[in-house]
Design an enzyme around this catalytic site. Structure first.
Site, short mmCIF file in Angstrom:
data_model
loop_
_atom_site.label_atom_id
_atom_site.label_comp_id
_atom_site.label_asym_id
_atom_site.label_seq_id
_atom_site.Cartn_x
_atom_site.Cartn_y
_atom_site.Cartn_z
N THR A 65 0.86 -1.18 0.00
CA THR A 65 0.00 0.00 0.00
C THR A 65 0.89 1.23 0.00
O THR A 65 1.64 1.47 0.96
CB THR A 65 -0.92 0.01 1.22
N LYS A 105 -7.68 1.69 -2.35
CA LYS A 105 -7.22 1.27 -1.02
C LYS A 105 -7.30 2.44 -0.04
O LYS A 105 -7.72 2.26 1.12
CB LYS A 105 -5.78 0.74 -1.11
N LYS A 112 -0.12 4.62 8.68
CA LYS A 112 0.66 4.87 7.46
C LYS A 112 -0.27 5.04 6.26
O LYS A 112 -0.10 5.94 5.43
CB LYS A 112 1.63 3.71 7.23
#
Lengths: 293, 293
Positions: B96, B171, B239
């Site tokens: 990601t 995402k 994150k």
């Protein structure tokens, strides 16, 4: 078969009373605006002049009004249900009010040897129409079991969650969870729109994973289209959050997302969006991102 | 059958690479800490000395590392995959990272006539173990179709959502929706706990209505117990939200709930809860309400 009285024929109440009548219960209705009773009367219901008169000819009295003062008024105000209700009666309050309102109503009725169950509902006008409401009951077990067959005509999940007031507490928890879920979906949808993604496809792809929710599946389309038919009114969710945030203050709980949601809803109501579905929360997130209104 | 190279054998990557090998693909692996490869090597995988060496003997190279700098390092750093990869190869990045990282990686590889698909995954370590990940693919249709059978060994829903970078954007949208959903559930659970309700029963009652979500069904129990086994790490969600909030800034989108969530996660990480499941967000809401830690 118990004779049922139904007080409050708004969007929710009218649909719910219709299911009670449809199940064959002898039904008497009362509404502040008497005209709302017309279709139920046409279908065979009796219409009472006052809540007291309704109570005098009912065994189980269902209340479905907007807010705490309304519940107090129709139960304990002049010609209120408490004046007419008979020994051994039962009041089932499907309104969403504070747990403390439920507890004081129960106390006032207990003095008249009348039972009380708080039974707030979830599922919006859609759930009321389709008799698929989720209902949270607080009260003595015997009272809840007595209320259950009547409630079963309106809802598909009826759970006894504790003593009087517990139903309202669960409803408040529900509204707090909705605040976060709706805002999370609204923020995600707006980010997806501004990213140039095929947002309907995104919704489908995310629906199989950890982001899955009833809101994502059933309300993201309105946020994409920026159209918010009912559903469940912004103004009612804002009222329910007032109850939840008051409870939270009393209990020493900090609810930043619920508080943010209430603030956004205040803005929506001020801008005449209070009667839209609460998915209209996305209007504000869209507006902050300069998406067209 | 294509020869697969797998770079990055963390909790997610090791499980995912195991599924690739299990499906019969000839597999070469590389990890920064070589010891992590032991069980895969024991099961028949080859272990490469460098990403470049891995690339030289692979047709499809799957990358699953932590962050943008790691992706750049294993692809374009010294002895990176780009040095060894052959014409007509394909890099599939399951990490990601920012959509812009995906786009620049794709550009760097296109110069070497190598394809690129961004394919971030959702579903946590549980999904990686059970091969039930949800995977969002960005890239040219032919590249995505080439990647699909390899990805199908690891996940159950694989959706092509647009050009390179679109998988990462989806995402990010997912992580934003999770922020609101987790916080909404955490606030509701803490209010329920402080109200003295039977919270497990509340969860069941609410799961039938508009508050229904994967998080409510699968993570509320951890919030009630105040124990947060993995799952999906707080530090990784933080994150991922950094990526989403940067995207939002660039696109002019305001995400107050995602920002609040990131702030709470910073506190959790500072208090050594960063390796817990992200349902540990409830720790902070519990703490504000003076519930025992």
């Amino acid at each position: 078969m118990e004779r049922v009285g139904f007080i409050g024929l708004g969007t929710m109440g009218a649909a719910m009373a219709g299911h009670v009548a449809g199940a064959g219960y002898p039904l008497t209705v009362w509404n502040r605006t008497p005209g709302r009773a017309a279709s139920l009367v046409a279908a065979g219901a009796r219409q009472a002049e006052t809540p007291a008169a309704l109570a005098a000819e009912s065994d189980v009295i269902v209340v479905c009004v907007s807010d705490s003062p309304d519940v107090e008024e129709v139960l304990f105000g002049p010609a209120g249900a408490a004046e007419g209700v008979r020994d051994g009666g039962l009041v089932v309050d499907c309104s969403t009010v504070a747990p403390s309102t439920a507890r004081s109503a129960a106390q006032g009725l207990a003095e008249r040897r009348v039972g009380f169950v708080d039974a707030p509902v979830s599922g919006g006008s859609e759930g009321a129409q389709k008799a698929t409401l989720t209902i949270f009951c607080g009260g003595d077990p015997a009272d809840v079991e007595r209320a259950r067959p009547v409630l079963a005509t309106m809802g598909k999940t009826i759970t006894h969650v504790g003593p009087v007031g517990a139903g309202q507490a669960v409803k408040a928890v529900n509204q707090v969870i909705l605040a976060g879920t709706y805002l999370g979906v609204a923020e995600g949808i707006v980010l997806a729109l501004k990213s140039g993604l095929d947002v309907a496809q995104v919704v489908e792809a995310l629906g199989g994973g950890a982001a899955q929710s009833w809101v994502l599946a059933n309300r993201s389309g309105r946020m994409i289209d920026n159209e918010y038919p009912l559903g469940f009114k912004v103004a009612l969710h804002r009222k329910d959050l007032r109850i939840a945030l008051t409870m939270a203050s009393e209990l020493g709980v900090v609810l930043p997302v619920a508080k943010l949601c209430a603030g956004i809803e205040v803005d929506l109501i001020a801008n005449e969006h209070g009667d839209e579905d609460m998915s209209a929360l996305a209007r504000v997130i869209r507006g902050w991102a300069d998406l067209p209104d």
